[in-house]
Scaffold this active site. Structure first.
Site, PDB file in Angstrom:
ATOM      1  N   ASP A  11      22.793  14.630  22.155  1.00  0.00           N
ATOM      2  CA  ASP A  11      23.995  13.845  22.409  1.00  0.00           C
ATOM      3  C   ASP A  11      25.187  14.648  21.886  1.00  0.00           C
ATOM      4  O   ASP A  11      25.020  15.591  21.106  1.00  0.00           O
ATOM      5  CB  ASP A  11      23.873  12.502  21.673  1.00  0.00           C
ATOM      6  CG  ASP A  11      24.931  11.509  22.116  1.00  0.00           C
ATOM      7  OD1 ASP A  11      25.608  11.778  23.122  1.00  0.00           O
ATOM      8  OD2 ASP A  11      25.089  10.481  21.443  1.00  0.00           O
TER       9      ASP A  11
ATOM     10  N   ASP B 273      20.598   7.594  19.478  1.00  0.00           N
ATOM     11  CA  ASP B 273      21.007   6.670  18.421  1.00  0.00           C
ATOM     12  C   ASP B 273      20.921   5.210  18.852  1.00  0.00           C
ATOM     13  O   ASP B 273      20.665   4.334  18.043  1.00  0.00           O
ATOM     14  CB  ASP B 273      22.426   6.990  17.925  1.00  0.00           C
ATOM     15  CG  ASP B 273      23.436   7.077  19.072  1.00  0.00           C
ATOM     16  OD1 ASP B 273      23.086   6.695  20.203  1.00  0.00           O
ATOM     17  OD2 ASP B 273      24.570   7.532  18.826  1.00  0.00           O
TER      18      ASP B 273
ATOM     19  N   ASP C   3      17.926   4.368  23.842  1.00  0.00           N
ATOM     20  CA  ASP C   3      17.445   5.749  23.774  1.00  0.00           C
ATOM     21  C   ASP C   3      15.979   5.810  23.344  1.00  0.00           C
ATOM     22  O   ASP C   3      15.345   6.861  23.461  1.00  0.00           O
ATOM     23  CB  ASP C   3      18.278   6.567  22.772  1.00  0.00           C
ATOM     24  CG  ASP C   3      19.702   6.796  23.256  1.00  0.00           C
ATOM     25  OD1 ASP C   3      19.892   6.818  24.477  1.00  0.00           O
ATOM     26  OD2 ASP C   3      20.597   6.940  22.413  1.00  0.00           O
TER      27      ASP C   3
END
Length: 933
Positions: free
Chosen positions: A344, A655, A659
């Protein structure tokens, strides 16, 4: 109050009554002192596992091994022979073997305890936490410290810490599959049930171990620990034995193979002894049997699994010091093989200090100075300070106050430092609002009465607020991606009025989005709608229609300086880096370019583009492109699957709760320690304590180094044990050639059983453990990732094991020949003296081999003194060998005789042949272009 449960069913009792019964205030929660008292009296909030194994039983377990049974047999044989011969003196062989067995058990127990303590420490580091209300403020506490009466503050991605009665819920959905088996998330409701219901139908309750998938809520804890629903079925939840990893399976296979091979060799050696020397007495039979048993025990590195566990545990502890918390030891094996890292952007590749730098409205654009969470900075327009009370100031305030209303973050000052709890992006609104000076007005004017939470699919959040300046009438405030909000807006705020949102306005707003994204800003829009009612309406999508667009903010999150260096290091190590983000494609591409993930002017692939591709097209894009923007959690999962289909070992960061599937599917799921949800941390194999990409690359380096250290001690143990086997076997076969038989009919052996067992005890543990914590002596990042299909002990290692073992055997037997009369080299020493010299050469050769085994191709003299633990282990082994050679009672026990200084020099010189032979082999391998390993 104890950690038990209530004496009534809280699901059919009003929530306020339940809170009163639990002795807590729904608005302020427990006091810190009361929570501590309840924790002390009721115990921690934990599901009790199986009863711990007592220490004495763990010690006894060290004797439950087939090889130890062989040693027990050797003790019995030795005692029987001593009794048959009249029982005179002390049965030294039996005593020495018994002492060695006990010492081996003590060492095994210590190693096991060391590994267990390391694993427990890691479990404490990755322990889950919960948000509770105490002393009127939200605080994050370890789940084990939650007590009955605590007020849980629940949000998307949280794991419910205990059984609790809901006080409030806003579109709260909870996955209860772990408890009820129901695959669909359950929509919760704080209203009291009219009658008792089955577990899955208690909509006003949340239960320990379940996961919040959407929405927010508050609940009063009614039961903790074993009193929870999970606790009542704890017998079904006890941890099962973890499946062995490929590395553990390979080592077990090698152990079994060696065991069979050595038993065969032991039988052959004993048969050869009887064939060459015959059997003239019971003493000959006992000598041959003891040698066979000792050879079988010494040749198999029975401590391998324990040493492996200790080395993995110590390595993982070292990784934890670098902020990489690996939850399972077995994950290290995969970590060192990672070939792709999907990361990310926000907070991982960037600093995570979200700061609003622009506010763009229909009336103009405002620049905001200051960085981080300290609310210090200025608002300027065209270089001049923003005039308070003006039209642009008013519209800027509208955007920042609106973003702060549709918001669940908190900002507070503690000991001079400004701390944020919640989403950093939401916190950026609070900070900018404080810089403008509008915070107090918002808190006094508005009161939240409802919320439609943010989800990664909706990409927006809506809050319903009672407006005190409008006699409590409600206002709907939404915050989200500008393109998403625009689809729900019919008007745009211009000054103090709302104008129709026509195509011209839409194009202008989207142009502003593109412009800010090109400057690496993340954009968020704010919209609102005034209602003419005071009673909260049904919280559904209809509230989010006919909105008035207020403006947008540009949020900057600068790249971490260390991330660019880490990405370059990853590329050097053959690890591909992929950025996957929910940001605008231009923002993603700009950051990726700045960090060196992609070349200049690369374009990000959007989620919409991925949706239009067929499976083959999708796989081809994933092979070629490394930046993805505006993607959904499902896209993340598809990217992971496509990479794995190409035989890549994938590490994936995440997070949010959505996910979790991608993290679970990835070879190494990596959760964010600061911003990650509890559900994500549960699904992950590793947790980043600092949310920093550089930590991932450092963890890959550590994983590679740990794996290299495992290969070092495997190389050492196997070659050393091979040396013992070949010494005895060749010594018996070539006894007449090297002067051992010397025309005698009695059995004369190169090494005695007790000496072989002593070598096994002395050299198999301390040096191997020290090599397991060796520092980096080769550049582990200057090579491609290891394939998981590669053997740990490959053909090249086996060749080295045999060569080094043969050199050890030749050096040992040549020394015995040098000292003994007759043979190839004429000597003049006694058998005990010659055997002592050979015994010492074999010990010293294995200590030289410890230096040699640190690298497959690198010289032993490279960074020779980098590992003080190894030198300490070598020094300790050497001192103990000197004691065996020179202490009188040990001379008797091990049938040794003192060596002169000159004889010691000869032993050292002969043993060093192992080092020189190893250096020659490595030189040949380097000339042949062999990879380090």
């Amino acid at each position: 109050m104890a950690s038990g449960s209530l004496d009534f069913d809280p699901s059919v009792v009003d929530a306020r009554t339940v809170a009163e019964s639990m002795g807590t205030d729904p608005e302020r929660g427990l006091t810190g002192g009361e929570a501590a008292r309840r924790l002390a009296s009721g115990g921690p909030n934990e599901i009790t596992s199986t009863r711990p194994v007592p220490k004495w039983r763990k010690f006894v377990e060290q004797f439950r091994d087939p090889l130890i049974y062989l040693l027990f047999a050797a003790i019995v044989i030795s005692l029987a022979a001593w009794l048959i011969e009249g029982g005179e003196g002390w049965p030294f062989d039996a005593i020495v073997i018994t002492v060695i067995v006990v010492l081996n058990a003590i060492l095994g127990y210590w190693q096991q305890a060391k590994a267990e303590h390391a694993v427990e420490a890691l479990q404490r580091m990755s322990a889950s936490t919960a948000t509770v209300l105490r002393d009127g403020a939200q605080s994050r506490v370890p789940t084990r410290e939650v007590v009955p009466g605590d007020i849980l503050v629940l949000g998307e991605g949280d794991t419910v810490a205990a059984d609790a009665r809901l006080l409030s819920a806003a579109t709260l959905k909870v996955s209860e599959a772990s408890l009820t088996g129901e695959s669909e998330a359950v929509l919760k409701d704080a209203h009291t049930l009219p009658e008792p219901a089955a577990l899955g139908d208690r909509l006003d309750m949340v239960f320990n171990g379940t996961a919040v998938t959407q929405g927010v809520g508050r609940a009063v804890v009614t039961a903790t620990g074993m009193a929870t629903q999970m606790g009542q079925i704890a017998d079904l939840l006890h941890a099962t034995r973890e499946d062995p990893t490929p590395l553990q399976r390979e080592i077990a296979r090698v152990g079994r193979m060696l065991g069979i091979a050595v038993i065969v060799i032991a039988v052959v050696v004993m048969a050869t002894i009887f064939l060459f020397f015959g059997v003239n007495s019971i003493d000959d039979v006992v000598t041959a049997l003891l040698l066979g048993v000792s050879l079988a025990v010494a040749a198999v590195p029975e401590g391998l699994p324990t040493v492996l566990s200790v080395v993995l545990a110590l390595g993982v502890q070292r990784m934890a010091l670098h902020n990489a918390i690996v939850k399972k030891l077995s994950s290290v094996e995969t970590l060192g093989s990672a070939s792709v890292v999907c990361s990310d952007k926000t907070g991982t590749l960037t600093k995570g200090e979200m700061t609003i730098g622009r506010v763009v409205t229909a009336s103009g654009e405002v620049m905001v100075t200051g960085a981080g969470y300290r609310p210090e900075g200025r608002m300027t327009h065209d270089g001049a300070p923003l005039e308070e009370g003006g039209v642009l100031w008013s519209q800027t305030a509208f955007v920042l106050v609106g973003g702060s209303l549709a918001n669940n973050a908190t900002l507070r000052e503690e000991d001079g430092e400004w701390l944020v709890q919640g989403d950093p992006t939401e916190a950026a609104f609070l900070v900018a609002e404080a810089k403008l000076g509008a915070s107090d007005r918002r808190t006094s004017r508005f009161r939240r009465v409802g919320e439609i939470p943010f989800t990664s699919e909706r990409r927006m959040m809506t809050s319903v607020e009672a407006d005190a300046e409008r006699a409590g009438k409600l206002a709907v405030v939404a915050k989200g991606a500008p393109d998403v909000l625009l689809r729900r807006c019919t008007h745009v705020r211009v000054g103090d009025a709302a104008e129709p949102l026509d195509d011209t306005w839409r194009a202008r707003i989207l142009d502003d989005v593109e412009r800010l994204s090109g400057e690496a800003f993340r954009t968020l829009g704010v919209a609102y709608r005034r209602l003419e009612v005071t009673e909260p309406p049904e919280l559904d999508d209809s509230l989010e229609e006919n909105l008035v667009y207020a403006g947008m903010v540009g949020i900057i999150d600068p790249p971490r300086p260390e991330a660019a260096v880490a990405i370059a290091e990853a590329h050097r190590a053959g690890v591909r880096v992929i950025m996957i983000t929910g940001d605008h494609p231009r923002t993603a591409a700009r950051i990726a370019e700045d960090l060196g993930i992609v070349e200049h002017e690369a374009v990000a692939v959007s989620g919409a583009e991925l949706d239009r591709l067929d499976e083959e097209g999708f796989r081809e894009i994933v092979r070629r492109r490394s930046v993805y923007a505006r993607v959904t959690p499902h896209d993340k999962l598809r990217i992971v699957d496509a990479l794995q289909d190409d035989h890549r070992v994938v590490a994936m960061t995440g997070d949010g709760v959505n996910d979790a599937p991608a993290l679970k599917s990835a070879d190494i799921g990596i959760a964010m320690g600061r911003t990650g949800t509890e559900v994500t941390k549960e699904a992950a194999k590793m947790i980043l304590a600092d949310d920093n990409f550089a930590t991932i690359v450092q963890a890959i380096r550590e994983g590679r180094q740990i794996f290299l250290n495992i290969k070092k001690f495997l190389r050492y143990l196997l070659s050393s044990n091979m040396g013992e086997v070949l010494t005895v076997f060749l010594g018996v076969v070539l006894a007449g050639v090297i002067g051992l038989s010397h025309g005698e009919d009695t059995i004369v052996l190169p090494l005695l059983a007790t000496q072989i067992l002593w070598i096994n005890l002395l050299t198999d543990s301390a040096p191997a453990l020290a090599m397991g914590v060796d520092s980096e002596i080769e550049d582990v990042m200057n090579r491609p990732p290891r394939s998981l299909r590669d053997r740990v002990i490959d053909h090249r290692m086996w060749a080295g094991v045999i060569v080094i073992g043969l050199v050890m055997a030749v050096a040992t037997l040549a020394t015995i020949d040098l000292f003994l009369p007759g043979g190839l080299i004429e000597g003049s020493q006694s058998l005990d003296n010659a055997r002592t010299a050979g015994f010492t050469v074999l010990v010293l050769a294995q200590l030289f081999n410890a230096l040699n085994a640190r690298s497959e191709t690198g010289s032993a003299f490279h960074r020779l003194f980098a590992n003080p633990w190894l030198w300490g282990a070598i020094g300790l082994s050497l001192l103990l060998q000197i004691a065996v050679v020179h202490v009188p009672f040990l001379n008797t026990a091990f049938t040794t005789s003192p060596l002169s200084f000159g004889q010691w020099l000869v032993c050292v010189a002969m043993a060093s042949a192992v080092l020189w032979a190893g250096e020659l082999r490595k030189l040949i391998l380097r000339r042949a272009g062999a990879q380090p390993g």
